[in-house]
Design a protein around this motif. Sequence first.
Motif, PDB file in Angstrom:
ATOM      1  N   ALA A   1      34.269  55.206  61.108  1.00 51.13           N
ATOM      2  CA  ALA A   1      33.819  55.200  59.848  1.00 51.13           C
ATOM      3  C   ALA A   1      34.687  54.267  59.097  1.00 51.13           C
ATOM      4  CB  ALA A   1      34.025  56.635  59.069  1.00 51.13           C
ATOM      5  N   ASP A   2      33.925  53.176  58.904  1.00 49.59           N
ATOM      6  CA  ASP A   2      34.591  52.085  58.330  1.00 49.59           C
ATOM      7  C   ASP A   2      34.088  51.684  56.962  1.00 49.59           C
ATOM      8  OD1 ASP A   2      35.839  51.393  60.732  1.00 49.59           O
ATOM      9  OD2 ASP A   2      34.427  50.023  61.322  1.00 49.59           O
ATOM     10  N   ASN A   3      35.015  51.444  55.873  1.00 50.64           N
ATOM     11  CA  ASN A   3      34.713  51.126  54.507  1.00 50.64           C
ATOM     12  C   ASN A   3      35.301  49.688  54.073  1.00 50.64           C
ATOM     13  OD1 ASN A   3      33.674  53.920  53.185  1.00 50.64           O
ATOM     14  ND2 ASN A   3      35.286  54.346  54.672  1.00 50.64           N
ATOM     15  N   THR A   4      34.533  48.826  53.477  1.00 47.58           N
ATOM     16  CA  THR A   4      35.008  47.336  53.123  1.00 47.58           C
ATOM     17  C   THR A   4      34.776  47.248  51.627  1.00 47.58           C
ATOM     18  OG1 THR A   4      34.611  46.858  55.585  1.00 47.58           O
ATOM     19  CG2 THR A   4      34.916  45.240  53.736  1.00 47.58           C
ATOM     20  N   TYR A   5      35.439  46.631  51.085  1.00 43.54           N
ATOM     21  CA  TYR A   5      35.342  46.009  49.680  1.00 43.54           C
ATOM     22  C   TYR A   5      35.674  44.595  49.540  1.00 43.54           C
ATOM     23  CZ  TYR A   5      34.583  50.946  47.313  1.00 43.54           C
ATOM     24  OH  TYR A   5      34.168  51.924  46.888  1.00 43.54           O
ATOM     25  N   ASP A   6      34.794  43.986  49.144  1.00 43.74           N
ATOM     26  CA  ASP A   6      35.213  42.639  48.539  1.00 43.74           C
ATOM     27  C   ASP A   6      35.019  42.502  47.139  1.00 43.74           C
ATOM     28  OD1 ASP A   6      35.694  41.306  51.194  1.00 43.74           O
ATOM     29  OD2 ASP A   6      33.666  41.646  51.709  1.00 43.74           O
ATOM     30  N   THR A   7      35.956  41.933  46.416  1.00 43.35           N
ATOM     31  CA  THR A   7      35.733  42.129  44.857  1.00 43.35           C
ATOM     32  C   THR A   7      36.020  40.627  44.244  1.00 43.35           C
ATOM     33  OG1 THR A   7      36.450  44.481  44.786  1.00 43.35           O
ATOM     34  CG2 THR A   7      36.560  43.287  42.758  1.00 43.35           C
ATOM     35  N   VAL A   8      35.327  40.400  43.008  1.00 50.06           N
ATOM     36  CA  VAL A   8      35.850  39.276  42.404  1.00 50.06           C
ATOM     37  C   VAL A   8      35.510  39.681  40.939  1.00 50.06           C
ATOM     38  CG1 VAL A   8      35.280  37.028  41.436  1.00 50.06           C
ATOM     39  CG2 VAL A   8      34.900  37.688  43.925  1.00 50.06           C
ATOM     40  N   GLN A   9      36.695  39.496  40.089  1.00 48.54           N
ATOM     41  CA  GLN A   9      36.835  39.873  38.659  1.00 48.54           C
ATOM     42  C   GLN A   9      37.368  38.731  37.886  1.00 48.54           C
ATOM     43  OE1 GLN A   9      39.074  43.419  38.102  1.00 48.54           O
ATOM     44  NE2 GLN A   9      38.189  44.482  39.774  1.00 48.54           N
ATOM     45  N   VAL A  10      36.682  38.529  36.731  1.00 47.43           N
ATOM     46  CA  VAL A  10      37.188  37.563  35.764  1.00 47.43           C
ATOM     47  C   VAL A  10      37.161  38.264  34.311  1.00 47.43           C
ATOM     48  CG1 VAL A  10      36.770  35.250  34.464  1.00 47.43           C
ATOM     49  CG2 VAL A  10      36.288  35.778  37.040  1.00 47.43           C
ATOM     50  N   ASN A  11      38.241  38.285  33.615  1.00 53.68           N
ATOM     51  CA  ASN A  11      38.382  38.745  32.434  1.00 53.68           C
ATOM     52  C   ASN A  11      39.244  38.031  31.391  1.00 53.68           C
ATOM     53  OD1 ASN A  11      37.904  41.772  33.502  1.00 53.68           O
ATOM     54  ND2 ASN A  11      39.773  41.127  34.585  1.00 53.68           N
ATOM     55  N   THR A  12      38.693  38.122  30.281  1.00 49.37           N
ATOM     56  CA  THR A  12      39.182  37.045  29.223  1.00 49.37           C
ATOM     57  C   THR A  12      39.741  38.174  27.895  1.00 49.37           C
ATOM     58  OG1 THR A  12      36.975  36.682  27.933  1.00 49.37           O
ATOM     59  CG2 THR A  12      37.740  35.198  29.847  1.00 49.37           C
ATOM     60  N   VAL A  13      40.525  37.613  27.053  1.00 46.50           N
ATOM     61  CA  VAL A  13      40.907  38.378  25.971  1.00 46.50           C
ATOM     62  C   VAL A  13      40.949  37.238  24.804  1.00 46.50           C
ATOM     63  CG1 VAL A  13      42.779  39.681  24.754  1.00 46.50           C
ATOM     64  CG2 VAL A  13      42.466  39.910  27.103  1.00 46.50           C
ATOM     65  N   PHE A  14      40.488  37.519  23.785  1.00 50.58           N
ATOM     66  CA  PHE A  14      40.496  36.576  22.504  1.00 50.58           C
ATOM     67  C   PHE A  14      40.949  37.199  21.319  1.00 50.58           C
ATOM     68  CE2 PHE A  14      38.398  34.586  18.859  1.00 50.58           C
ATOM     69  CZ  PHE A  14      38.971  33.474  18.717  1.00 50.58           C
ATOM     70  N   ASP A  15      42.267  37.022  20.756  1.00 50.59           N
ATOM     71  CA  ASP A  15      42.459  37.540  19.418  1.00 50.59           C
ATOM     72  C   ASP A  15      41.883  36.905  18.185  1.00 50.59           C
ATOM     73  OD1 ASP A  15      44.496  38.880  21.274  1.00 50.59           O
ATOM     74  OD2 ASP A  15      45.939  37.341  20.589  1.00 50.59           O
ATOM     75  N   ILE A  16      40.807  37.835  17.762  1.00 47.38           N
ATOM     76  CA  ILE A  16      40.078  37.595  16.471  1.00 47.38           C
ATOM     77  C   ILE A  16      41.030  36.994  15.387  1.00 47.38           C
ATOM     78  CG2 ILE A  16      38.340  38.007  15.050  1.00 47.38           C
ATOM     79  CD1 ILE A  16      37.008  39.436  17.296  1.00 47.38           C
ATOM     80  N   ASN A  17      42.126  38.326  15.479  1.00 48.62           N
ATOM     81  CA  ASN A  17      43.239  38.166  14.379  1.00 48.62           C
ATOM     82  C   ASN A  17      44.385  38.894  14.747  1.00 48.62           C
ATOM     83  OD1 ASN A  17      42.551  41.021  13.597  1.00 48.62           O
ATOM     84  ND2 ASN A  17      40.928  40.056  12.166  1.00 48.62           N
TER      85      ASN A  17
END
Length: 918
Positions: A450-466
């Motif tokens: 039983a084999d399980n494989t994950y390949d992941t790409v994530q890009v996150n941004t944070v902008f301080d409005i104030n």
Amino acid sequence: MTHHATRARHALTLGASLGVLTLALAGAAQAQQAEPETTTVDEIVVTGFRGSLAQALNVKKREAGAVDVIVAEDIADFPDQNLAEAIQRIPGVAITRDAGEGRNISVRGLGPDFTRIRINGMEALGTTGGTDSSGGTNRGRGFDFNVFASDLFNSITVRKTASGETEEGSLGATVDLRAARPFDYKDGLTVAVSGQLGYNDLAQNADPRGAFLISNTWADGKFGALLSVAYSTREALEEGHSTVRWQGGNIGRAGQGQGVINAFTPRLPRYGILEHDQDRLGVTAALQWRPSDATEVSLDVLYADFSATRFEHFLQAPDFSASGNAGRNGIIVRDSFVDANGNMLYGRFDNVDVRSESRYDELSTEFTQVTLNFKHDFNDRFRMDALVGSSKSEHDNPIQTTLLFDKTDSQNYVYDYRQNSNLPLITYGFDVNDPAQWRLSQIRMRPQTADNTYDTVQVNTVFDINDNVQLKTGYFFKDYTFATTEQRRDPASCTPPLAVTANAEACIPAAVAAAAIGSYSRSVGFSDGWDIPSGTALNWLIPDYQKAADLFGFDNYALSWMPASGNNRSVEEKTTGAYAQVDFNLDTALPIRGNVGVRYVTTDQYSKGYQIAAGTPIQVRSSRSYDDWLPSANIVIEPRENLLVRLAAAKVMARPGLGSLTPGGSVSVSGNNRTVNSGNPLLDPTRATTYDIGVEWYFAPESILALGVFHKKIDSFVATNAVTAPFTGNAFGIPDSVAIAACGSVAGCSPSADWVFNQPVNTEGGDLTGFEVSYQQPFTFLPGIWSNFGVMANYTFVDSEIEYPNGVTNTLTELSKNAYNGTLYYEDERFSARVSGTYRDGYLTQVPGRNGNAIEGVVDTFNVDASASWQVNDSFTLTLEGINLTDEVPTQYVGDYNLVSVHHHTGRQVFAGFRYKF
């Protein structure tokens, strides 16, 4: 005896442990110290267990959602030796065990398939193989925590409410496991080493374990590297009684003895010995680079190897689960007792076949994960982080061989559950250690993966409005692949050759049949008489796998995937999506903070499996796509200082179980277990709307009193429709020829016998409601020695009403209505001790049950663990730990009357060791 442990016993056991271990040792420690521990309230200077609780509480208080945290007590020193057993201290979390150690978790009544696990920021799945009674090979979405040593991680975060930035796929919780990194340690070169030697009072053997960590930073803290290694070996013994469920219907031969009686009897009344030999290796490595205050790059590598061998030996009577004259109708009932509920609790029988079964497994799980994380602050208001990662769990069971000795038509066979409902008296009517009484009837070979494989790409941004509002956005892509295989003995190797899907396990080569039983057999026996009634045979002759393998050349036996085509299948899911979330912290008269967001995800699902057509497996494929909009909100109101009111709501989803998504099916026979499984690749996910409200009062430093109430409206649910019926005329439209091939020459197996037909279906779901109460406080307000004590305790109540197939309504499987745990600890400058008790109500495992049983489940359990440590100096510490000190038994049962299915114990475990750091 009853299945259920009494509350009085719980209280007495825990009270005695507290008194003996904590008070006595704490008093001795206090007597040797002139100076009491001092603590500064304004800054956390406490360390050890109390320090880890304080750190965890600070994280919980800052979070916008409902979060619980466990933090390592020290460098490479996690509070429990097993990750699942550590997590069960958290409110709402319950665990299941395999071979005496934690394997899976349930959160707020929702089982392992509804909980997602992230390691170092990316979703992962590690699976192992267990005994049949503990789930066997894990081909589902539930995470097996026993793959990893707890020493590899320095924090666990359990997120019970959803947010836009948290990955979808969970109804229960998202659990974050985080391994150590070099920038976690501020002192440059850091080295820690630990070693322990364990002893189990049932197995009576020594189990060593050790861990090592080295970390350093260079170039004024701009570059760091860390390496940690953990290794342990464990020999566990499991002994007890099982029945593999109870079965109703007629038993007895007309006109002989007591004639024909309609009653429930144990299907396979048996005593068993299971021998586990496990090796666990874990390695983490991390590199971090901080070229400037605005940029940080981290590379994390995690490797785990969990290898095991396992022997399972059973002495059993298979006739009670077989139909026709070769089974229940061929038995002569000489004497019996049937209770008012129709259960035959005692019987004396003639013409009963007896079986000695011995199974040998070699198992391994290799888990590898690599993640690269990049963080950069473009300016004071805009920042970004990105993650690229890959993980793979490869479970291999290359040898799973079972040998069966049969004795035909034993006379004066007796079983009797009247004295002890879990451990019956069983006598067999002949000398079970005499080789002349036995013949080899089956050779089973079932290697699988039983084999399980994950390949992941994530890009996150944070902008301080104030200063008070942030906008978070993210994009993600994930490619998940599951693949499983199984082989069995090749029907073409039989004489004469059988159909390609036939059961060849009863084909015994002539040279093998002619070999003397004494040349490849040995005797085994219980190491502990336990509470088993006197007169029960606890020593018997078994097939010796190693002798048989050498004598008969098992390595040369031909195998084929076709007889096990149902377990040769795969699923691939490609998910793509994005989220937007606004975090806010409003400086108003009534402080309010939190987040509001939405997550969009589309899932492309591809699956393949096999169906039987004209007696031959034919590959079939299926594909589909679906999408989900998942809004969420988490709000924290602080009506007064240190008093928080939490509100949360979200739409959540969990994808169907992997075994359910195959477009194929299987028809299989294992002894007297005859099953037909069919997949359903068009299943909808389980979707729900969740609501949470909580109140947290941080009434003193390092203290909390909290209440959380939650409700989940489950709009769609996936359940298995299990029907017991003859194969002939089945609803799946499968011809009898398939059943005949699957039966092979197994006695009592035919299309007219009862088979269990399983198919997953969507139901209308139902409601789940519950609440959690937790309390934590060090007793610093007390005088003298008592100020070094502290307590953490919690209680969870959960109830649900879920619609199952055929109009059945019951609670969710894996749901315990009541659960609580408590820890009393003592800690001063040098000595630390604690005792923990964990209670879990009984819970259901299958609705409806098999073989005519309304339900299947596990009874309530209460586990007691304890630990103590003595800090010799700033670098060296001695440790002592005790696990399952009451030798608690998680008895499995069937039916409304709690008829025993499995009642095995694994003994008490004690570890003594040391930790050294500099």
